[in-house]
Write a protein that holds these residues in place. Structure first.
Motif, short mmCIF file in Angstrom:
data_model
loop_
_atom_site.label_atom_id
_atom_site.label_comp_id
_atom_site.label_asym_id
_atom_site.label_seq_id
_atom_site.Cartn_x
_atom_site.Cartn_y
_atom_site.Cartn_z
N VAL A 28 3.57 16.21 4.61
CA VAL A 28 4.74 17.07 4.76
C VAL A 28 5.91 16.58 3.90
O VAL A 28 6.57 17.38 3.22
CB VAL A 28 5.18 17.15 6.24
N PHE A 29 6.18 15.27 3.91
CA PHE A 29 7.36 14.73 3.23
C PHE A 29 7.05 13.76 2.09
O PHE A 29 7.96 13.34 1.38
CB PHE A 29 8.25 13.99 4.24
N GLY A 30 5.79 13.37 1.93
CA GLY A 30 5.47 12.36 0.93
C GLY A 30 5.89 10.97 1.33
O GLY A 30 6.10 10.10 0.49
N LEU A 31 6.03 10.73 2.64
CA LEU A 31 6.46 9.44 3.15
C LEU A 31 5.29 8.48 3.27
O LEU A 31 4.20 8.86 3.71
CB LEU A 31 7.12 9.59 4.52
N ASN A 32 5.53 7.23 2.91
CA ASN A 32 4.49 6.21 3.00
C ASN A 32 4.83 5.24 4.14
O ASN A 32 5.47 4.21 3.93
CB ASN A 32 4.36 5.45 1.68
N PHE A 33 4.42 5.60 5.34
CA PHE A 33 4.69 4.75 6.49
C PHE A 33 3.66 3.63 6.65
O PHE A 33 3.91 2.66 7.37
CB PHE A 33 4.70 5.58 7.78
N LYS A 34 2.53 3.75 5.99
CA LYS A 34 1.44 2.81 6.24
C LYS A 34 1.82 1.39 5.84
O LYS A 34 1.64 0.44 6.63
CB LYS A 34 0.18 3.25 5.50
N TRP A 36 4.74 0.18 5.43
CA TRP A 36 5.87 -0.18 6.30
C TRP A 36 5.36 -0.74 7.62
O TRP A 36 5.82 -1.78 8.09
CB TRP A 36 6.75 1.05 6.50
N TYR A 37 4.36 -0.08 8.19
CA TYR A 37 3.76 -0.56 9.44
C TYR A 37 3.00 -1.87 9.20
O TYR A 37 3.12 -2.82 9.98
CB TYR A 37 2.81 0.49 10.00
N TRP A 42 7.67 -1.55 11.70
CA TRP A 42 7.76 -0.53 12.76
C TRP A 42 8.08 -1.28 14.05
O TRP A 42 7.20 -1.80 14.71
CB TRP A 42 6.47 0.26 12.86
N GLY A 43 9.34 -1.32 14.40
CA GLY A 43 9.76 -2.05 15.58
C GLY A 43 9.89 -1.16 16.80
O GLY A 43 9.53 0.03 16.78
N VAL A 44 10.41 -1.72 17.87
CA VAL A 44 10.52 -0.98 19.14
C VAL A 44 11.55 0.13 19.06
O VAL A 44 11.58 1.01 19.92
CB VAL A 44 10.87 -1.94 20.30
N LEU A 194 10.83 -0.97 0.46
CA LEU A 194 9.43 -0.83 0.05
C LEU A 194 9.19 0.43 -0.79
O LEU A 194 8.31 0.42 -1.66
CB LEU A 194 8.52 -0.78 1.28
N ASN A 195 9.94 1.49 -0.55
CA ASN A 195 9.58 2.79 -1.12
C ASN A 195 10.63 3.45 -2.00
O ASN A 195 10.30 4.34 -2.78
CB ASN A 195 9.23 3.76 0.01
N VAL A 196 11.89 3.08 -1.86
CA VAL A 196 12.95 3.80 -2.57
C VAL A 196 13.68 2.90 -3.58
O VAL A 196 13.79 3.24 -4.76
CB VAL A 196 13.98 4.39 -1.57
N PHE A 197 14.16 1.77 -3.13
CA PHE A 197 14.97 0.89 -3.97
C PHE A 197 14.20 -0.36 -4.38
O PHE A 197 14.79 -1.43 -4.59
CB PHE A 197 16.25 0.50 -3.24
#
Length: 294
Positions: A28-34, A36-37, A42-44, A194-197
């Motif tokens: 949907v957004f092209g986000l790479n959460f993997k 990051w996790y 990925w905190g509380v 990780l993904n932008v800067f």
């Protein structure tokens, strides 16, 4: 046979649901959460509210638990993000239903709840009590006649030691601005790193700060300054700008003394929507820090 749709939240430890969430966010957004996790960011404070069909996430509204600093006072805030629906399940009111679940879950538990939305949904969020807040962009003209020495060291986001160094720094940071800033937002910051800067992160040893910035000709864009103590912005600007005159644009709300800021309405794709709780009022003429925008 009618498909069964389930509501589920806080499923970070479920590999199947987690991977499905990652796939939907990417499509949907092209986000790479993997990544990051996988790095443990990925905190509380990041909580997805989702509808699931056959163990596949088909719609989602996430909450980021973040606090504001407003004129030196800490306020409870919730940032809504990753509002998405699989194309096969759109126009069924799923996002609306999830938003009401979020608002019900956190009723009377926040001073502000807010989000950033694109132009296609500007009429959508006011239905939930959100109001548009106009942000400001702050800049200065900075001149120096000294050539910079001890230039910042560029950090390598593919190096685990550098990643851990940034994260540890971020967890111990002080607010970037007492006028308006965010705290407890290191998880979102690390996504940006990780993904932008990833090519714009530097460590300035002489000032013991991490600076996220870019330079293009006579313009410097400062996205964040991560510090564990009060900074001397003049020293930092001198070391990253060198001699000559530069326009320095701040992507947050600066409150440095001794500088004269130019302030103009911010023009960008995302619009800030805020819903206030209790008797709180959102400050005027501020810029939400870019590195904690979900």
């Amino acid at each position: 046979m009618k498909e069964e749709m389930r509501f589920i939240t806080n499923y970070k430890e479920s590999e199947q649901l987690r991977e499905s969430f990652f796939e939907l966010a990417n499509s949907v957004f092209g986000l790479n959460f993997k990544s990051w996790y996988q790095h443990g960011f990925w905190g509380v404070g990041y909580i997805p509210f989702s509808y699931v069909v056959d163990d596949k996430v088909v719609a989602n509204v996430s909450i980021n638990i973040i606090d504001f600093i407003i004129e030196g006072n800490q306020k409870r805030a919730l940032q809504v993000g990753t509002v998405m629906t699989h194309p096969d399940y759109r126009n069924r009111g799923l996002s609306k239903s999830l938003m009401y679940k979020v608002l019900d879950e956190y009723k009377n538990m926040y001073d502000f709840i807010y989000l950033f939305a694109n132009e296609s949904v500007l009429d959508y969020y006011p239905k939930f009590g959100f109001e548009i807040v106009d942000e400001q962009q702050f800049s200065i003209n900075f001149s120096s006649n000294q050539k910079s020495i001890n230039r910042p060291l560029k950090l390598n986001i593919t190096n685990e030691d550098d990643i851990n160094f940034i994260f540890k720094f971020a967890k111990e940071r002080i607010p970037i601005s007492n006028r308006f800033s965010t705290v407890n937002a290191e998880g979102i910051l690390m996504y940006y790193c990780l993904n932008v800067f990833c090519n714009d992160i530097y460590y300035l040893e002489s000032e013991d700060v991490i600076i996220i910035y870019s330079e293009d000709g006579n313009r410097i864009d400062i996205f964040d300054i991560i510090s564990k103590q009060k900074i001397d912005i003049h020293n930092i600007l001198q070391k990253i700008s060198g001699d000559g005159s530069k326009k320095v644009v701040f992507h947050y709300t600066p409150d440095y003394k001794g500088l004269i800021f130019e302030s103009n309405p911010l023009k960008r794709a995302g619009t800030l929507f805020v819903k206030t709780g209790g008797n709180n009022s959102f400050p005027k003429h501020v810029k939400h820090p870019i590195t904690s925008e979900a």
